[in-house]
Design a protein around this motif. Structure first.
Motif, PDB file in Angstrom:
ATOM      1  N   GLU A   7      -1.887  83.703  28.279  1.00  0.00           N
ATOM      2  CA  GLU A   7      -1.444  82.734  27.273  1.00  0.00           C
ATOM      3  C   GLU A   7      -1.324  83.400  25.901  1.00  0.00           C
ATOM      4  O   GLU A   7      -0.370  83.149  25.165  1.00  0.00           O
ATOM      5  CB  GLU A   7      -2.418  81.558  27.212  1.00  0.00           C
ATOM      6  CG  GLU A   7      -2.349  80.650  28.419  1.00  0.00           C
ATOM      7  CD  GLU A   7      -3.459  79.619  28.459  1.00  0.00           C
ATOM      8  OE1 GLU A   7      -4.382  79.659  27.613  1.00  0.00           O
ATOM      9  OE2 GLU A   7      -3.428  78.762  29.360  1.00  0.00           O
ATOM     10  N   GLY A   8      -2.292  84.244  25.578  1.00  0.00           N
ATOM     11  CA  GLY A   8      -2.246  84.958  24.302  1.00  0.00           C
ATOM     12  C   GLY A   8      -1.073  85.913  24.230  1.00  0.00           C
ATOM     13  O   GLY A   8      -0.389  85.998  23.196  1.00  0.00           O
ATOM     14  N   ASP A   9      -0.840  86.631  25.325  1.00  0.00           N
ATOM     15  CA  ASP A   9       0.287  87.562  25.377  1.00  0.00           C
ATOM     16  C   ASP A   9       1.611  86.815  25.233  1.00  0.00           C
ATOM     17  O   ASP A   9       2.511  87.265  24.519  1.00  0.00           O
ATOM     18  CB  ASP A   9       0.278  88.355  26.684  1.00  0.00           C
ATOM     19  CG  ASP A   9      -0.851  89.369  26.766  1.00  0.00           C
ATOM     20  OD1 ASP A   9      -1.516  89.628  25.731  1.00  0.00           O
ATOM     21  OD2 ASP A   9      -1.082  89.897  27.862  1.00  0.00           O
ATOM     22  N   TYR A  10       1.713  85.676  25.921  1.00  0.00           N
ATOM     23  CA  TYR A  10       2.940  84.879  25.848  1.00  0.00           C
ATOM     24  C   TYR A  10       3.164  84.378  24.423  1.00  0.00           C
ATOM     25  O   TYR A  10       4.277  84.453  23.899  1.00  0.00           O
ATOM     26  CB  TYR A  10       2.865  83.707  26.831  1.00  0.00           C
ATOM     27  CG  TYR A  10       4.069  82.805  26.768  1.00  0.00           C
ATOM     28  CD1 TYR A  10       5.281  83.197  27.322  1.00  0.00           C
ATOM     29  CD2 TYR A  10       4.005  81.569  26.130  1.00  0.00           C
ATOM     30  CE1 TYR A  10       6.403  82.374  27.252  1.00  0.00           C
ATOM     31  CE2 TYR A  10       5.115  80.747  26.056  1.00  0.00           C
ATOM     32  CZ  TYR A  10       6.306  81.152  26.619  1.00  0.00           C
ATOM     33  OH  TYR A  10       7.406  80.343  26.535  1.00  0.00           O
ATOM     34  N   LYS A  11       2.094  83.900  23.805  1.00  0.00           N
ATOM     35  CA  LYS A  11       2.208  83.405  22.433  1.00  0.00           C
ATOM     36  C   LYS A  11       2.649  84.520  21.494  1.00  0.00           C
ATOM     37  O   LYS A  11       3.526  84.331  20.649  1.00  0.00           O
ATOM     38  CB  LYS A  11       0.871  82.832  21.967  1.00  0.00           C
ATOM     39  CG  LYS A  11       0.911  82.249  20.582  1.00  0.00           C
ATOM     40  CD  LYS A  11      -0.440  81.676  20.182  1.00  0.00           C
ATOM     41  CE  LYS A  11      -0.381  81.148  18.763  1.00  0.00           C
ATOM     42  NZ  LYS A  11      -1.688  80.679  18.301  1.00  0.00           N
ATOM     43  N   GLU A  12       2.057  85.696  21.659  1.00  0.00           N
ATOM     44  CA  GLU A  12       2.423  86.840  20.816  1.00  0.00           C
ATOM     45  C   GLU A  12       3.894  87.201  21.009  1.00  0.00           C
ATOM     46  O   GLU A  12       4.622  87.463  20.039  1.00  0.00           O
ATOM     47  CB  GLU A  12       1.535  88.032  21.159  1.00  0.00           C
ATOM     48  CG  GLU A  12       1.785  89.257  20.323  1.00  0.00           C
ATOM     49  CD  GLU A  12       0.874  90.428  20.692  1.00  0.00           C
ATOM     50  OE1 GLU A  12       1.127  91.539  20.179  1.00  0.00           O
ATOM     51  OE2 GLU A  12      -0.062  90.247  21.483  1.00  0.00           O
ATOM     52  N   LEU A  13       4.335  87.208  22.256  1.00  0.00           N
ATOM     53  CA  LEU A  13       5.728  87.541  22.545  1.00  0.00           C
ATOM     54  C   LEU A  13       6.693  86.512  21.952  1.00  0.00           C
ATOM     55  O   LEU A  13       7.688  86.885  21.310  1.00  0.00           O
ATOM     56  CB  LEU A  13       5.948  87.643  24.054  1.00  0.00           C
ATOM     57  CG  LEU A  13       7.379  87.904  24.528  1.00  0.00           C
ATOM     58  CD1 LEU A  13       7.908  89.227  23.972  1.00  0.00           C
ATOM     59  CD2 LEU A  13       7.453  87.877  26.041  1.00  0.00           C
ATOM     60  N   VAL A  35      10.662  84.767  17.883  1.00  0.00           N
ATOM     61  CA  VAL A  35      11.075  83.820  16.833  1.00  0.00           C
ATOM     62  C   VAL A  35      11.200  84.546  15.498  1.00  0.00           C
ATOM     63  O   VAL A  35      12.191  84.369  14.777  1.00  0.00           O
ATOM     64  CB  VAL A  35      10.072  82.649  16.733  1.00  0.00           C
ATOM     65  CG1 VAL A  35      10.308  81.827  15.478  1.00  0.00           C
ATOM     66  CG2 VAL A  35      10.157  81.767  17.973  1.00  0.00           C
ATOM     67  N   ASN A  36      10.224  85.369  15.156  1.00  0.00           N
ATOM     68  CA  ASN A  36      10.233  86.078  13.883  1.00  0.00           C
ATOM     69  C   ASN A  36      11.393  87.064  13.756  1.00  0.00           C
ATOM     70  O   ASN A  36      11.848  87.358  12.656  1.00  0.00           O
ATOM     71  CB  ASN A  36       8.914  86.822  13.663  1.00  0.00           C
ATOM     72  CG  ASN A  36       7.747  85.885  13.443  1.00  0.00           C
ATOM     73  OD1 ASN A  36       7.922  84.737  13.058  1.00  0.00           O
ATOM     74  ND2 ASN A  36       6.547  86.360  13.705  1.00  0.00           N
ATOM     75  N   ASN A  37      11.849  87.561  14.906  1.00  0.00           N
ATOM     76  CA  ASN A  37      12.941  88.531  14.898  1.00  0.00           C
ATOM     77  C   ASN A  37      14.250  87.945  15.409  1.00  0.00           C
ATOM     78  O   ASN A  37      15.198  88.682  15.687  1.00  0.00           O
ATOM     79  CB  ASN A  37      12.541  89.765  15.713  1.00  0.00           C
ATOM     80  CG  ASN A  37      11.454  90.545  15.031  1.00  0.00           C
ATOM     81  OD1 ASN A  37      11.700  91.285  14.081  1.00  0.00           O
ATOM     82  ND2 ASN A  37      10.211  90.371  15.478  1.00  0.00           N
ATOM     83  N   ASN A  38      14.272  86.631  15.545  1.00  0.00           N
ATOM     84  CA  ASN A  38      15.481  85.920  15.970  1.00  0.00           C
ATOM     85  C   ASN A  38      16.074  86.517  17.253  1.00  0.00           C
ATOM     86  O   ASN A  38      17.261  86.814  17.331  1.00  0.00           O
ATOM     87  CB  ASN A  38      16.522  85.897  14.845  1.00  0.00           C
ATOM     88  CG  ASN A  38      17.558  84.817  15.059  1.00  0.00           C
ATOM     89  OD1 ASN A  38      17.261  83.785  15.652  1.00  0.00           O
ATOM     90  ND2 ASN A  38      18.771  85.049  14.574  1.00  0.00           N
ATOM     91  N   LEU A  39      15.201  86.695  18.248  1.00  0.00           N
ATOM     92  CA  LEU A  39      15.628  87.264  19.525  1.00  0.00           C
ATOM     93  C   LEU A  39      15.570  86.203  20.619  1.00  0.00           C
ATOM     94  O   LEU A  39      14.663  85.385  20.661  1.00  0.00           O
ATOM     95  CB  LEU A  39      14.702  88.420  19.927  1.00  0.00           C
ATOM     96  CG  LEU A  39      14.715  89.655  19.039  1.00  0.00           C
ATOM     97  CD1 LEU A  39      13.581  90.582  19.413  1.00  0.00           C
ATOM     98  CD2 LEU A  39      16.044  90.359  19.151  1.00  0.00           C
ATOM     99  N   SER A  40      16.523  86.259  21.523  1.00  0.00           N
ATOM    100  CA  SER A  40      16.512  85.371  22.689  1.00  0.00           C
ATOM    101  C   SER A  40      15.836  86.107  23.842  1.00  0.00           C
ATOM    102  O   SER A  40      15.662  87.324  23.813  1.00  0.00           O
ATOM    103  CB  SER A  40      17.936  84.998  23.091  1.00  0.00           C
ATOM    104  OG  SER A  40      18.602  86.126  23.620  1.00  0.00           O
ATOM    105  N   ALA A  41      15.505  85.362  24.857  1.00  0.00           N
ATOM    106  CA  ALA A  41      14.903  85.961  26.036  1.00  0.00           C
ATOM    107  C   ALA A  41      15.859  86.961  26.669  1.00  0.00           C
ATOM    108  O   ALA A  41      15.451  88.032  27.137  1.00  0.00           O
ATOM    109  CB  ALA A  41      14.514  84.880  27.033  1.00  0.00           C
ATOM    110  N   ALA A  42      17.147  86.642  26.689  1.00  0.00           N
ATOM    111  CA  ALA A  42      18.146  87.552  27.265  1.00  0.00           C
ATOM    112  C   ALA A  42      18.188  88.867  26.515  1.00  0.00           C
ATOM    113  O   ALA A  42      18.294  89.935  27.128  1.00  0.00           O
ATOM    114  CB  ALA A  42      19.515  86.873  27.253  1.00  0.00           C
TER     115      ALA A  42
END
Length: 67
Positions: free
Chosen positions: A41-47, A52-59
């Motif tokens: 959960e912590g790793d997911y939150k960090e990712l 979000v901070n770098n305006n990146l999508s999962a793709a």
């Protein structure tokens, strides 16, 4: 016959110790599972925060990882 009863007592004592240790192992495995879940959960939150901070999508993140 006394010797046989002595063996039975020793066997019973060892079996009791084994049951106690198995119960301890079960508790420890549950704790490990809980910690792994919290870590994930912590790793997911960090990712997701990074994304979000770098305006990146999962793709985009996956493309970087695979590329």
């Amino acid at each position: 016959m006394a010797r046989k009863a002595n063996y039975d007592e020793k066997i019973s004592a060892l079996e009791s110790k084994i049951e106690k240790k198995q119960a301890e192992i079960k508790v420890l495995k549950a704790k490990v599972s809980e910690l792994k879940t919290k870590k994930a959960e912590g790793d997911y939150k960090e990712l997701t925060e990074y994304m979000v901070n770098n305006n990146l999508s999962a793709a985009e993140v996956l493309a970087c990882i695979k590329g």
